[in-house]
Design a protein around this motif. Structure first.
Motif, PDB file in Angstrom:
ATOM      1  N   ASP A  45       0.840  -1.194   0.000  1.00  6.28           N
ATOM      2  CA  ASP A  45       0.000   0.000   0.000  1.00  6.28           C
ATOM      3  C   ASP A  45       0.877   1.246   0.000  1.00  6.28           C
ATOM      4  O   ASP A  45       1.953   1.269   0.609  1.00  6.28           O
ATOM      5  CB  ASP A  45      -0.905   0.008   1.232  1.00  6.28           C
ATOM      6  CG  ASP A  45      -1.907  -1.133   1.199  1.00  6.28           C
ATOM      7  OD1 ASP A  45      -2.294  -1.525   0.086  1.00  6.28           O
ATOM      8  OD2 ASP A  45      -2.271  -1.636   2.282  1.00  6.28           O
ATOM      9  N   PRO A  46       0.443   2.305  -0.655  1.00  4.44           N
ATOM     10  CA  PRO A  46       1.235   3.543  -0.657  1.00  4.44           C
ATOM     11  C   PRO A  46       1.285   4.169   0.731  1.00  4.44           C
ATOM     12  O   PRO A  46       0.320   4.113   1.497  1.00  4.44           O
ATOM     13  CB  PRO A  46       0.483   4.433  -1.658  1.00  4.44           C
ATOM     14  CG  PRO A  46      -0.899   3.879  -1.709  1.00  4.44           C
ATOM     15  CD  PRO A  46      -0.768   2.416  -1.486  1.00  4.44           C
ATOM     16  N   SER A 200       3.190  15.216  -4.743  1.00  4.94           N
ATOM     17  CA  SER A 200       2.082  15.662  -3.895  1.00  4.94           C
ATOM     18  C   SER A 200       0.772  15.158  -4.468  1.00  4.94           C
ATOM     19  O   SER A 200       0.527  15.249  -5.677  1.00  4.94           O
ATOM     20  CB  SER A 200       2.059  17.192  -3.794  1.00  4.94           C
ATOM     21  OG  SER A 200       3.267  17.668  -3.229  1.00  4.94           O
ATOM     22  N   GLU A 201      -0.070  14.608  -3.599  1.00  4.24           N
ATOM     23  CA  GLU A 201      -1.335  14.056  -4.045  1.00  4.24           C
ATOM     24  C   GLU A 201      -2.283  15.158  -4.479  1.00  4.24           C
ATOM     25  O   GLU A 201      -2.350  16.226  -3.863  1.00  4.24           O
ATOM     26  CB  GLU A 201      -1.962  13.227  -2.919  1.00  4.24           C
ATOM     27  CG  GLU A 201      -1.087  12.078  -2.458  1.00  4.24           C
ATOM     28  CD  GLU A 201      -1.737  11.284  -1.350  1.00  4.24           C
ATOM     29  OE1 GLU A 201      -2.971  11.359  -1.238  1.00  4.24           O
ATOM     30  OE2 GLU A 201      -1.025  10.602  -0.604  1.00  4.24           O
ATOM     31  N   SER A 207      -0.270  15.978   1.601  1.00  3.00           N
ATOM     32  CA  SER A 207       0.187  14.601   1.709  1.00  3.00           C
ATOM     33  C   SER A 207       1.096  14.284   0.525  1.00  3.00           C
ATOM     34  O   SER A 207       0.756  14.574  -0.627  1.00  3.00           O
ATOM     35  CB  SER A 207      -1.010  13.644   1.739  1.00  3.00           C
ATOM     36  OG  SER A 207      -0.587  12.321   1.900  1.00  3.00           O
ATOM     37  N   HIS A 208       2.261  13.692   0.807  1.00  2.00           N
ATOM     38  CA  HIS A 208       3.274  13.467  -0.224  1.00  2.00           C
ATOM     39  C   HIS A 208       3.675  11.993  -0.248  1.00  2.00           C
ATOM     40  O   HIS A 208       3.695  11.324   0.792  1.00  2.00           O
ATOM     41  CB  HIS A 208       4.509  14.327   0.034  1.00  2.00           C
ATOM     42  CG  HIS A 208       4.202  15.748   0.385  1.00  2.00           C
ATOM     43  ND1 HIS A 208       3.712  16.656  -0.527  1.00  2.00           N
ATOM     44  CD2 HIS A 208       4.288  16.413   1.568  1.00  2.00           C
ATOM     45  CE1 HIS A 208       3.528  17.828   0.056  1.00  2.00           C
ATOM     46  NE2 HIS A 208       3.869  17.709   1.338  1.00  2.00           N
ATOM     47  N   TRP A 295       3.019   7.608  -7.851  1.00  2.42           N
ATOM     48  CA  TRP A 295       3.506   6.506  -7.023  1.00  2.42           C
ATOM     49  C   TRP A 295       3.342   5.158  -7.718  1.00  2.42           C
ATOM     50  O   TRP A 295       4.212   4.291  -7.615  1.00  2.42           O
ATOM     51  CB  TRP A 295       2.741   6.509  -5.698  1.00  2.42           C
ATOM     52  CG  TRP A 295       3.246   5.497  -4.722  1.00  2.42           C
ATOM     53  CD1 TRP A 295       4.211   5.675  -3.783  1.00  2.42           C
ATOM     54  CD2 TRP A 295       2.819   4.137  -4.601  1.00  2.42           C
ATOM     55  NE1 TRP A 295       4.418   4.517  -3.076  1.00  2.42           N
ATOM     56  CE2 TRP A 295       3.566   3.548  -3.554  1.00  2.42           C
ATOM     57  CE3 TRP A 295       1.877   3.353  -5.254  1.00  2.42           C
ATOM     58  CZ2 TRP A 295       3.401   2.229  -3.163  1.00  2.42           C
ATOM     59  CZ3 TRP A 295       1.715   2.032  -4.877  1.00  2.42           C
ATOM     60  CH2 TRP A 295       2.467   1.486  -3.834  1.00  2.42           C
ATOM     61  N   ALA A 296       2.253   4.958  -8.453  1.00  2.00           N
ATOM     62  CA  ALA A 296       1.981   3.668  -9.091  1.00  2.00           C
ATOM     63  C   ALA A 296       3.007   3.327 -10.159  1.00  2.00           C
ATOM     64  O   ALA A 296       3.199   2.155 -10.484  1.00  2.00           O
ATOM     65  CB  ALA A 296       0.576   3.657  -9.689  1.00  2.00           C
TER      66      ALA A 296
END
Length: 715
Positions: A45-46, A200-201, A207-208, A295-296
């Protein structure tokens, strides 16, 4: 005598009809590989971080492509955490690979820059002199050992500057130090720039997520002295109070907001740090925001090694192999369809055994396989039949294991984010595939009319595990002697091997029970009481010549993929292109099967019916060239520096080559077995009906049979 040119001439008539099929197959395989490579299941999970959150940095094993034995990070005099070293939990795959991960003294906080922070001072040992044994750091540098650090489960890349050009390597980690070409002395990289890239989301800007992690190693000679506030303690490796640097860089000055650069370390009056004596370790932390990399997809650049591997060459070899496979497929199809059906109409119904010498001589050479129809399914001797059955069962087990591992890897379940998953997948699928081994061994042994079924089952159970345990035990003792993290504790290894072996025997026994209960494969021809005499074979059909000559054709397909696999195993590459690997694996297996069928057909046309073991060895012959590639890779790309490393490399690769030989041999044997069943099911008896396993009565007695055989040999 039938030749290859005759078959090619027959096959050329079918090429035009197959052009559209060739194009369709090529497009389908390319689309399959593209789709498979696009699927990625990260396996974890991220983890999101907010500003000033602690970002743990873990240190892994030290690896070398010259020494080959990985070492524990804290086996060398590096700075330790103030709270002590804690090792992270390992799975069995990480334990076997020597992948030991530990905590580190480096402190990282999200978006918090660090400028030449002092870490600790360490005494690296005596100075390097001729005729004396070097200290541990110097020995590690001379053997080209590399660090492997981890941040948020992401491996460290290395920012290097070869030949005045900055480059980022996404494999092997970063070096412990370097050997100067000027004076031949070893210098340690005592400063690192830790570069962390985050994204950054979109739905939560505060949230990073970390998407890239790189380290730039530098060697800086710090002249330092204990600060006035420091006590009288020596260089004990514990994180101290700040030292006073007597020759500070711009980045190490108080209130500096400039990061350490390579230009600073190579300025006039600066020098690198020798790997001896008291050394001060420092580090910078640099945070970079990347709005594009998500991230993916953060592992994509690692899997492709930043496009440093020429995949265009891989695809060229794959296309060449596809063309070769299609040409051979057309040749086999020509034999089955064109030769058999049309020539059966031309020569009419033929008895299962030739009635007269004139009928035998009138047959064309490419129909001489009919003359051995009563001997082609004659089983080999009992011991050979037992070993052949067990070898084919073990090969089927290895083929099933390899297929499952590659398929699950292509689907994303076995990926670098799940550390040790690839090794665990191999072990799990091998044990589960024991049912395939037992079933194939039992049914084939029953088909070959074997009676020692208990010995066949035991041979299938222990044919591969026994050599595997022997090799592993020897390499484990060697690893203990070298002080490597590859060494597995004796009791742990013994317990795990016993458990795995027990499950393996259980699954093989279950498969053998189903195999013996199944009906044997019925041969389409009855077997005569007296075997025919095999005539003298032409030189080109010598088993040694066919084995050497036929092995080269399938290997042209896998040279590029084999180099990538060897780089993954021994040089620390992170390449998980399972879609491409799946295509190569399928085409390679098909080519080996076709080569085996082709040699068996030529063998039968020359009235040699001993094809059982011949087909097995012919399909496994590419392993000869695979091992030659292994030798070339070890000589040119690894630079093995010790006898122990040579034993480790060639010992493991010889065992893997043996496994490949058994697997490919089983593929070729079953393909040839299927071919001969189809081939001899086309023979008709005197009434014009296919035999299909029904015995027609012989019109020849044994004496006349030998007489006609002698006349036929003279003709």
């Amino acid at each position: 005598m039938i030749t290859m040119m005759d078959m090619i001439a027959n096959a050329n008539t079918m090429v035009s009809a197959c052009q559209s099929k060739v194009l369709a197959i090529s497009m389908l395989l390319f689309a399959t590989a593209t789709c498979i490579d696009a699927i990625y299941l990260p396996g974890v999970d991220p983890h999101s971080f907010r500003a000033h959150d602690v970002v743990p940095l873990h240190v892994g094993k030290l690896t070398s492509s010259a020494a080959l034995f990985p070492m524990d990070y804290y086996g060398l005099p590096f700075c330790r955490p103030a709270a002590g070293v804690h090792h992270l939990d390992q799975n069995f795959g990480q334990l076997l690979a020597g992948d030991r991960t530990s905590t580190s003294p480096y402190e990282l906080r999200m978006q918090q820059e660090v400028y030449c922070q002092q870490l600790c001072s360490m005494d690296l040992g005596s100075a390097q002199k001729d005729g004396t044994e070097p200290n541990t750091i110097v020995a590690a540098i001379q053997n080209a050992y590399h660090h492997h650090w981890i941040v948020d489960n992401l491996n460290s890349a290395a920012v290097m500057k070869p030949k005045n050009k900055t480059a980022t390597n996404y494999w092997q980690g970063f070096p412990v130090g370097f050997v100067s070409a000027k004076d031949g002395l070893a210098y340690v990289n005592n400063h690192v720039n830790i570069i962390v890239t985050f994204h950054s989301e979109d739905f939560e800007p505060d949230s990073h997520r970390i998407v890239k992690f790189a380290v730039e190693p530098l060697s800086i000679k710090h002249d330092f002295a204990p600060a006035e506030t420091k006590g009288e303690e020596g260089f004990d490796g514990v994180i101290p109070d700040q030292f006073e640097i007597l020759n500070p860089l711009e980045s190490s000055k108080k209130d500096s907001r400039e990061h350490t650069t390579r230009r600073m370390t190579t300025a006039k009056g600066r020098s690198a740090q020798l790997a001896s004596g008291p050394v001060l370790f420092t580090y910078d932390v640099i945070w970079i925001e990347d709005p594009f990399t998500r991230w993916a997809s953060r592992w994509d650049i690692y899997m492709s090694n930043d496009d440093t591997i020429p995949f265009s060459r891989c695809w060229q070899q794959l296309f060449r192999g596809l063309v070769d496979m299609i040409v051979m497929l057309i040749m086999i199809t020509a034999i089955l369809c064109h030769n058999l059906q049309k020539q059966r109409e031309q020569y009419g119904p033929i008895l299962t055994h030739v009635a007269t010498v004139e009928d035998s001589i009138s047959l064309p050479e490419d129909q001489h396989w009919r003359l051995v129809c009563r001997d082609v399914f004659r089983p080999p001797p009992p011991t050979a039949a037992l070993l052949l059955s067990a070898a084919c069962g073990t090969g089927a087990q290895l083929f099933s294991t390899s297929s499952l591992v590659i398929i699950f890897g292509a689907l994303g379940f076995l990926n670098p984010a799940r550390r040790g998953s690839l090794m665990m997948g191999w072990i799990l699928f091998f044990v589960l595939s024991g049912t395939v081994n037992g079933y194939v061994t039992a049914r084939l042994y029953k088909t070959l009319r074997g009676g020692a079924w208990r010995w066949a089952k035991l041979t299938a159970c222990f044919m591969l595990p026994v050599p595997a345990v022997v090799v592993f035990a020897f390499m484990d003792l060697l690893s203990w002697r070298m002080g490597s993290t590859l060494a597995v504790p004796f009791m742990s290894a013994l317990a795990v091997c016993a458990i795995l072996l027990a499950f393996h025997v259980m699954f093989v026994s279950a498969g053998a029970r189903f195999g013996y209960s199944a009906s044997p494969v019925e041969s389409p021809m009855p077997i005569s009481d007296v075997p025919q005499q095999i005539p003298k074979q032409p030189r080109f059909m010598n088993p040694f010549i066919t084995t050497i000559a036929c092995g080269i054709f399938p290997c042209t397909l896998i040279f590029a993929e084999l180099t990538l696999i060897l780089a993954n195993l021994w040089k620390g590459y992170t390449n998980y292109a399972f879609g491409y690997t799946l295509m190569v694996f399928i085409l390679f297996a098909i080519e080996c099967a076709m080569i085996s069928i082709l040699v068996a057909y030529l063998q039968l046309c020359n009235r040699d019916y001993h094809w059982w073991w011949r087909s097995f060895c012919t399909a496994g012959s590419p392993v000869i060239y695979i091992f030659i590639v292994v030798i070339i890779f070890g000589t040119r790309h690894l630079g093995i520096s010790s006898v122990e490393a040579m034993i480790l490399y060639y010992g493991y690769m010889a065992f893997f080559s043996l496994c490949a030989f058994v697997m490919l041999g089983a593929v070729g044997f079953f393909a040839t077995f299927w071919f001969t069943l189809k081939l001899y099911s086309t023979i008709e008896d005197a009434d014009g009906h296919e035999t299909s396993g029904k015995e027609s009565e012989l019109t020849l007695d044994k004496g006349s049979l030998h007489e006609r055989q002698a006349v036929l040999d003279q003709a």
